[in-house]
Design an enzyme around this catalytic site. Structure first.
Site, PDB file in Angstrom:
ATOM      1  N   LYS A  46     -13.037  42.372  67.525  1.00  0.00           N
ATOM      2  CA  LYS A  46     -14.294  42.690  68.476  1.00  0.00           C
ATOM      3  C   LYS A  46     -15.950  41.996  68.398  1.00  0.00           C
ATOM      4  CE  LYS A  46     -15.985  46.703  70.186  1.00  0.00           C
ATOM      5  NZ  LYS A  46     -17.394  46.739  70.276  1.00  0.00           N
ATOM      6  N   THR A  47     -15.909  42.526  67.578  1.00  0.00           N
ATOM      7  CA  THR A  47     -17.322  42.821  67.098  1.00  0.00           C
ATOM      8  C   THR A  47     -17.133  40.773  66.565  1.00  0.00           C
ATOM      9  OG1 THR A  47     -18.287  44.674  66.443  1.00  0.00           O
ATOM     10  CG2 THR A  47     -19.689  43.143  65.635  1.00  0.00           C
ATOM     11  N   ASP A 233     -20.615  44.034  75.647  1.00  0.00           N
ATOM     12  CA  ASP A 233     -19.803  44.808  74.508  1.00  0.00           C
ATOM     13  C   ASP A 233     -19.863  46.241  75.469  1.00  0.00           C
ATOM     14  OD1 ASP A 233     -18.220  44.764  72.163  1.00  0.00           O
ATOM     15  OD2 ASP A 233     -20.019  46.233  71.418  1.00  0.00           O
ATOM     16  N   GLU A 234     -18.433  46.678  75.035  1.00  0.00           N
ATOM     17  CA  GLU A 234     -17.603  47.798  75.725  1.00  0.00           C
ATOM     18  C   GLU A 234     -18.331  48.286  76.665  1.00  0.00           C
ATOM     19  OE1 GLU A 234     -17.452  49.988  73.037  1.00  0.00           O
ATOM     20  OE2 GLU A 234     -17.615  49.378  71.308  1.00  0.00           O
ATOM     21  N   GLN A 264     -10.205  53.223  75.017  1.00  0.00           N
ATOM     22  CA  GLN A 264     -11.832  54.054  74.808  1.00  0.00           C
ATOM     23  C   GLN A 264     -12.597  54.102  75.564  1.00  0.00           C
ATOM     24  OE1 GLN A 264     -12.453  52.656  70.409  1.00  0.00           O
ATOM     25  NE2 GLN A 264     -11.240  50.928  70.463  1.00  0.00           N
ATOM     26  N   ARG A 616      -9.985  56.145  64.713  1.00  0.00           N
ATOM     27  CA  ARG A 616     -11.098  55.320  63.312  1.00  0.00           C
ATOM     28  C   ARG A 616     -10.589  56.115  61.866  1.00  0.00           C
ATOM     29  NH1 ARG A 616     -13.430  53.361  65.775  1.00  0.00           N
ATOM     30  NH2 ARG A 616     -11.919  53.731  67.419  1.00  0.00           N
TER      31      ARG A 616
END
Length: 765
Positions: A46-47, A233-234, A264, A616
């Protein structure tokens, strides 16, 4: 407002940097008109998509750099994205409006402060500052802060602000308890007190822009014209205030792109509202949705494990993660006697993996549910001579001596900041006692003025005469240092003069203790920070430095290059990745955490948190739980987390290599794996199928049970049913006869202590 005019050049075709994107990523990057929701699964890049999308907008001349607003949740993420964009297309990235919600909107508020009757050098209060103000207000209202916790009030006020509930509305509609009534009274005074101190708290940085835009539509329109493209973002972590302010800004051009993963969403305790992402297509007409489903981070076994967990949740957007990576190693389940055994064995595993596979310390992470769990792991890692970094502990800038120095510096730019003024007016001791301070505060309240205003005219107050002289000396010192700043002295020099003239460093030297020496070293490090800032900034200012410090987030403290094992909560790990991850403390009432103050635990959010922990890991993943744990000074038996019975058994193995036992609708208390201890108990039980015939009758107001075998069935290990709490297992028993008590672990309600003669229990197995 000055606008940037685009050059009339033809758009470039097929930029080279797009060639490395997969089909879904390419669609997300090149869809530039209208509302867009990018559902970015864990490890799906995504980044990369966000940075390439911004680079594409600039490269195709769809927007000038200062017409793009990119909002993140950590300063670190913003810096990394800006650096990636610079590598793609050059220095255009320098003029982007990119940063955290709080940093971007504090910047806007600095420009527009006067329209809200604030000075542009307003102070930003952190949570500890807010609690200090609330504590003072409680004392003024004759409440004991030891009984009415300032933090509880602060949380209620924060929640109200994030829901855009004003003090008046709170008073009218949200009073349902004594605590609510006290909160309403404190809330009203708190808002006025901050305004009087020319200060805003973190929540104000989000709600004041809304107030600004509602009161001044022309200002809103100017910022709408400036920010033609908005990226967030997020998005699953946004609260109601963030949702509203970005909707206001994007209303004119509707070029809003949000990136997030509902799986998330783990910050409801901070006010995050998962419905913002779930309802995006309803909120924005004709919005397009693009899923990013290819995972580039984790092995197939880890991804399969994560998918098996998150699919148990009912509220989620449709997506299925997949990877081209190999299956990899299975997840290993560690069963331990207690938390010390757990920490020691994790440390041993780290040593072994380093020796056998060449991992380095910074490739390991130990993730836990709550901060207090870190202690035993710190001790174990020290014993094994393994370097570690603890994320989420006391921040450098939260240390007393650093807060003191920051308070002095804050007064130089905002003398009406009452909280910081009261913090250092007698620090170090200069003979201004509490009585004099309280008298000044009382006179200031009655006169409707700030305390600094009273200090400047201290000779006209009723303060004890000797104290007036000392107060005058303090005021003169602050004014002198403030003039130095205005005259253009360097920040490094002004800071050194603050420490000298205040007597702060002298007091630490005279104390001559180990603690005072550590504080002096911290202050010297702070002076280094000031110097680095000044040398690395084109136009340094004290206000800008103080703002930068106030907006540091937990995510900014992580250093992936530090040669150390990382210890952190699962919440703190979001957005990070490690080759090897240990998820520890997987026990009921710990992970998932138990309900608090009469509220049920949000199991779906806890499950999302477990999903975050799993994803993670890149190569190796370990689950760990204890059979017993010390709580409140006593050893208590633990039941392993229900989540361990929800994971795909095909990808999890015990240390002996055995699969973990699972059956549909079965609550598995234990497994057959080996352990470092003996004496464990193991039960598998189908909750829906009672195994023992029972009858129940009431005798003289108590409950008695009759069984065919005539024996007392309420023994440790028995499966019981409670009329209210449902099925559970007796894990301990004490007392005899009518005084017998049992501790029961209930499947849905956690651990309860019950008196047998009064509890409506039935043995069902």
């Amino acid at each position: 407002m000055k606008q940037f005019t685009l050059q009339p050049e033809e758009p470039r075709q097929g930029p080279d940097f797009l060639k490395g994107l997969n089909k879904q990523q390419l669609e997300a990057v090149t869809t530039t008109s209208g509302p867009l929701l990018i559902v970015a699964g864990a490890g799906s890049g995504k980044t990369r998509v966000l940075t390439y999308r911004i680079a594409y907008l600039l490269q195709q001349f769809k927007a000038a750099p200062n017409e793009i607003l990119a909002l993140t949740f950590t300063n670190k993420a913003a810096r990394e994205m800006k650096e990636r964009i610079r590598n793609l297309i050059g220095d255009k990235a320098a003029k982007l409006w990119m940063g955290t919600f709080h940093s971007i909107f504090s910047k806007i508020l600095r420009f527009e402060a006067e329209k809200l009757d604030y000075g542009k050098d307003f102070t930003i209060y952190d949570s500890s500052d807010s609690e200090t103000v609330i504590k003072q207000i409680l004392q003024e209202l004759n409440f004991d802060p030891k009984e009415i916790k300032p933090r509880a009030i602060a949380n209620k006020i924060s929640d109200s602000k994030n829901q855009l509930i004003s003090p008046d509305t709170y008073q009218e509609k949200f009073i349902s308890s004594t605590l609510d009534d006290i909160t309403a009274r404190v809330y009203s005074i708190y808002v006025k007190r901050l305004k009087q101190s020319n200060a805003m708290d973190f929540d104000d940085l989000l709600i004041k822009p809304i107030e600004l835009f509602e009161k001044h539509p022309e200002v809103l329109e100017a910022y709408q014209d400036r920010f033609k493209y908005i990226l967030i973002d997020e998005y699953q972590d946004t609260n109601h205030a963030q949702y509203k302010v970005t909707k206001m800004l994007s209303a004119k051009y509707r070029n809003i792109c949000v990136v997030g993963d509902d799986a998330q969403s783990i910050y409801s305790f901070r006010g995050a509202d998962i419905s913002n992402i779930l309802n995006f297509q309803e909120d924005y007409e004709n919005a397009k949705q693009v899923p990013l489903e290819q995972n580039y981070r984790s092995s197939r076994s880890i991804l399969q494990c994560a998918d098996s967990i998150i699919k148990k949740n009912s509220k989620q957007l449709d997506k299925t993660l997949w990877t081209e990576k190999d299956f990899g190693d299975p997840i290993i389940l560690l069963k331990n006697y207690d938390e010390r055994d757990e920490a020691n064995r994790v440390a041993q595993y780290i040593q072994d993996l380093k020796m056998r596979h060449g991992y380095t310390n910074n490739q390991f992470a130990i993730l836990y549910r709550t901060n207090y769990q870190s202690r035993v792991f710190e001790e174990a890692l020290r014993r094994h001579d393994i370097a570690y970094q603890l994320i989420g502990g006391l921040s450098f800038y939260q240390r007393k001596e650093i807060k003191d120095v920051l308070a002095y510096l804050t007064l130089l730019v905002n003398k009406h900041d009452e909280t910081n003024l009261l913090r250092i007016i007698n620090e170090p001791s200069r003979g201004i006692g509490n009585k004099s301070i309280n008298d000044l505060r009382k006179e200031a309240r009655e006169a409707g003025q700030s305390i600094w205003s009273m200090l400047e005219h201290v000779e006209q107050t009723n303060v004890y005469k000797p104290a007036k002289t000392r107060i005058r000396q303090f005021v003169d010192m602050i004014n002198h240092l403030s003039r130095e700043l205005e005259e253009g002295r360097s920040l490094t020099e002004v800071t050194r003069h603050v420490l000298e003239h205040s007597g702060y460093m002298k007091a630490l030297v005279e104390e001559n203790s180990h603690e005072s020496m550590m504080r002096r070293e911290n202050i010297l490090e702070f002076q280094n920070a000031i110097s680095y800032y000044e040398k690395g900034t084109t136009r340094p200012s004290l206000s800008a430095f103080l703002q930068e410090i106030s907006l540091i987030t937990d995510g900014d403290k992580f250093d992936e290059n530090k040669p150390a094992v990382t210890l952190m909560t699962v919440h703190g790990s979001k957005g990070l990745e490690f080759p090897v991850v240990f998820v520890v403390g997987l026990e009921e009432n710990l992970f998932p955490v138990g309900g608090r103050q009469g509220f049920e635990a949000d199991i779906e959010e806890e499950r999302r948190l477990f999903y975050v922990a799993i994803t993670r890991a890149e190569e190796r993943l370990y689950f760990s739980y204890c059979q017993s744990r010390f709580k409140f000074g006593e050893e208590q038996q633990q039941l392993r987390s229900r989540f361990l019975d929800e994971v795909d058994p095909g990808v999890v193995r015990t240390e002996t290599g055995a699969t973990i036992s699972q059956k549909k609708d079965r609550f598995t208390m234990d497994d057959d794996s080996s352990s470092t201890s003996s004496g464990s108990y193991s039960v598998e039980y189908d909750w829906d199928q009672p195994k023992t015939k029972k009858t129940k009758s009431s005798v003289s107001g108590t409950i008695s049970y009759e069984y065919a075998d005539g024996e007392d069935p309420f023994q440790v290990g028995a499966i019981v049913n409670h009329a209210k709490f449902g099925p559970g297992k007796i894990i301990s028993r004490s007392g005899l006869g009518m005084d017998a008590k049992v501790v029961v672990f209930f499947k849905t309600r956690g651990q309860k202590k019950l008196m047998l003669r009064a509890a409506p229990l039935e043995v069902i197995g």
